[in-house]
Design an enzyme around this catalytic site. Structure first.
Site, PDB file in Angstrom:
ATOM      1  N   TYR A  48       0.862  -1.191   0.000  1.00  0.00           N
ATOM      2  CA  TYR A  48       0.000   0.000   0.000  1.00  0.00           C
ATOM      3  C   TYR A  48       0.894   1.236   0.000  1.00  0.00           C
ATOM      4  O   TYR A  48       1.836   1.344   0.791  1.00  0.00           O
ATOM      5  CB  TYR A  48      -0.902  -0.002   1.251  1.00  0.00           C
ATOM      6  CG  TYR A  48      -1.776   1.217   1.352  1.00  0.00           C
ATOM      7  CD1 TYR A  48      -3.064   1.209   0.829  1.00  0.00           C
ATOM      8  CD2 TYR A  48      -1.305   2.380   1.953  1.00  0.00           C
ATOM      9  CE1 TYR A  48      -3.866   2.337   0.893  1.00  0.00           C
ATOM     10  CE2 TYR A  48      -2.106   3.519   2.022  1.00  0.00           C
ATOM     11  CZ  TYR A  48      -3.380   3.484   1.493  1.00  0.00           C
ATOM     12  OH  TYR A  48      -4.163   4.599   1.552  1.00  0.00           O
ATOM     13  N   GLU A  55      -3.137   7.571  -4.314  1.00  0.00           N
ATOM     14  CA  GLU A  55      -3.127   6.273  -3.624  1.00  0.00           C
ATOM     15  C   GLU A  55      -2.877   5.151  -4.627  1.00  0.00           C
ATOM     16  O   GLU A  55      -3.599   5.053  -5.618  1.00  0.00           O
ATOM     17  CB  GLU A  55      -4.471   6.033  -2.913  1.00  0.00           C
ATOM     18  CG  GLU A  55      -4.469   4.772  -2.059  1.00  0.00           C
ATOM     19  CD  GLU A  55      -5.861   4.425  -1.524  1.00  0.00           C
ATOM     20  OE1 GLU A  55      -6.782   4.207  -2.340  1.00  0.00           O
ATOM     21  OE2 GLU A  55      -6.020   4.373  -0.293  1.00  0.00           O
TER      22      GLU A  55
END
Ligand code: ADP
Ligand code: MG
Length: 403
Positions: free
Chosen positions: A109, A197
């Site tokens: 992530y 992101e």
């Protein structure tokens, strides 16, 4: 403003972030054609909607031949994808992105956000990629790496390397990971993003570092500096009323109560919503028409509020500081004469030239309910809503407004 995955990927690729080969499709035929163009023997068909969590609800499908690509795309087109993030209405799928499937070894992530406390861009990363950050912070909070970027220097190599080490990236992949981190930061900074992101960023079986998903959000107030980004806006993904309000220069948030609010100033609009709740009602919207509440703006505001079929009464609350109540009152009268509404309208005026304003409303002959204080205005609105059994026939205009 949000953009689609394929758009974010193309932007990030220009900043040196590696992405899989892919192509956009507006029909199942085109999706199959894209698969052939991309080559290989495995593809992923991805619904392009402004939301994450698509994988869990059938918005991301792995396919092994062109027919499967056609079928997967066919299943998606014209449907609404409902994910954990969209709310019950979901978001319409008008386009799909076809991508070569990547041989995933590890999912990471990686995100860039604005940290309000330090007033800096913060890198947030975790070795537990693939799941949403909310889940990571619940199940593996210790795995989250945070790093603040000093704006004068930008992100430096050593800082990006440190993040990569903490993520447990093997030394052979450190340079590529550093390029990816720096590329994302530069895109964020140069394009006035508020969020980037990549979830997941993957290490492939072949040892490459590739962004498999990408989300970017931009600062609306800086879009004027980036016409090429503004162009990426997709209104089909936005709340219809909110996007119409934005087009009219009004600040509007749709809510699900019965009392429509037309207010000047964001703080007063918030207070109006609160006091409606106190009086036993619920606001149908937040609406700040701004300081210069001209007749045109007031008229636009009435149209917008009346397009909501739940609205059973409208509360207009104006505090005239720089503005003048008599001008606003004229605006209200003009707006209601040109476009009569058939729900009760409650008006509370205060501030400069309030007496003149009240006289204009009183002599207009319009069935306006006048209130002296904000509390009284809220009570009158709730009363009016409770007394009204009529539905709002002007609700149909939402579609008309859109066309
Ligand atoms: P979302 O976050 O909306 O669910 P993602 O793009 O992250 O959508 O896709 C969900 C999952 O599907 C990823 O975590 C990854 O495991 C897999 N996936 C996505 N794109 C690819 C790809 N090109 N090749 C292989 N797997 C993929
Ligand atoms: Mg994702």
């Amino acid at each position: 403003m949000d953009i689609h995955e394929y758009q974010a990927k193309s932007i990030l690729a220009n900043f040196g972030v590696a992405i899989p080969r892919g192509g956009l499709a507006y029909s199942p035929e085109q999706a199959a054609y894209r698969a052939r163009e991309i080559g290989g023997s495995k593809w992923v068909v991805k619904a392009q909607v402004h939301t994450g969590g698509r994988g869990k609800v059938g918005g991301v499908k792995v396919c092994e031949d062109e027919e499967q690509v056609f079928e997967a795309a066919n299943q998606m087109f014209g449907k609404r994808l409902v994910t954990e993030q969209t709310g019950p209405d979901g978001k319409f799928i008008y386009r799909v992105y076809v991508e070569g499937a990547v041989n995933i070894e590890r999912e990471i992530y990686l995100a860039f956000v604005l940290d309000r406390k330090t007033e800096r861009i913060m890198v947030v990363a975790s070795a537990s990629g693939g799941m949403e950050i909310e889940e990571i912070s619940e199940s593996h909070p210790e795995s989250i790496v945070r790093s603040i970027v000093e704006p004068a220097a930008g992100i430096l190599d050593f800082q990006a390397r440190e993040i990569a080490f903490k993520l447990g990236i093997a030394s052979a992949q450190i340079p590529e990971t550093v390029e990816t981190i720096k590329g994302c930061y530069n895109a964020f900074r140069e394009l006035d993003a508020t969020m980037v992101e990549i979830n997941p960023l993957v290490v492939t079986g072949e040892g490459a570092i590739i962004a498999l998903d990408a989300k970017m959000t931009f600062d609306d107030n800086a879009l004027f500096r980036h016409p090429d980004i503004s162009e990426l806006r997709d209104k089909s993904q936005e709340d219809l009323r909110e996007s119409q309000a934005a087009d009219r220069g009004l600040s509007y948030v749709a809510l699900d109560g019965q009392i429509g609010c037309i207010v000047n100033g964001a703080g007063l609009a918030m207070a109006t919503m609160d006091i409606i709740e106190v009086a036993g009602g619920q606001p149908a919207n937040f609406l700040d028409i701004g300081g210069g509440a001209s007749p045109e703006r007031v008229a636009k505001a009435f149209n917008l509020v009346m397009a909501d079929k739940n609205v059973k009464a409208i509360l207009v609350n104006i505090f005239a500081g720089i503005n003048r109540c008599d001008w606003v009152a004229e605006g209200i009268v003009q707006a209601l004469e040109n476009n009569p509404v058939d729900v009760p309208v409650i008006v509370r005026l205060a501030g400069t030239k309030v007496e003149e304003g009240r006289k204009i409303l009183a002599s207009s002959g319009l069935p306006i309910i006048r209130a002296g204080t904000l509390a009284e205005a809220a009570e009158r609105s709730v009363e009016a809503w409770k007394n009204s059994t009529k539905s709002n026939p002007q609700a149909q205009t939402l579609q008309e407004l859109a066309s």
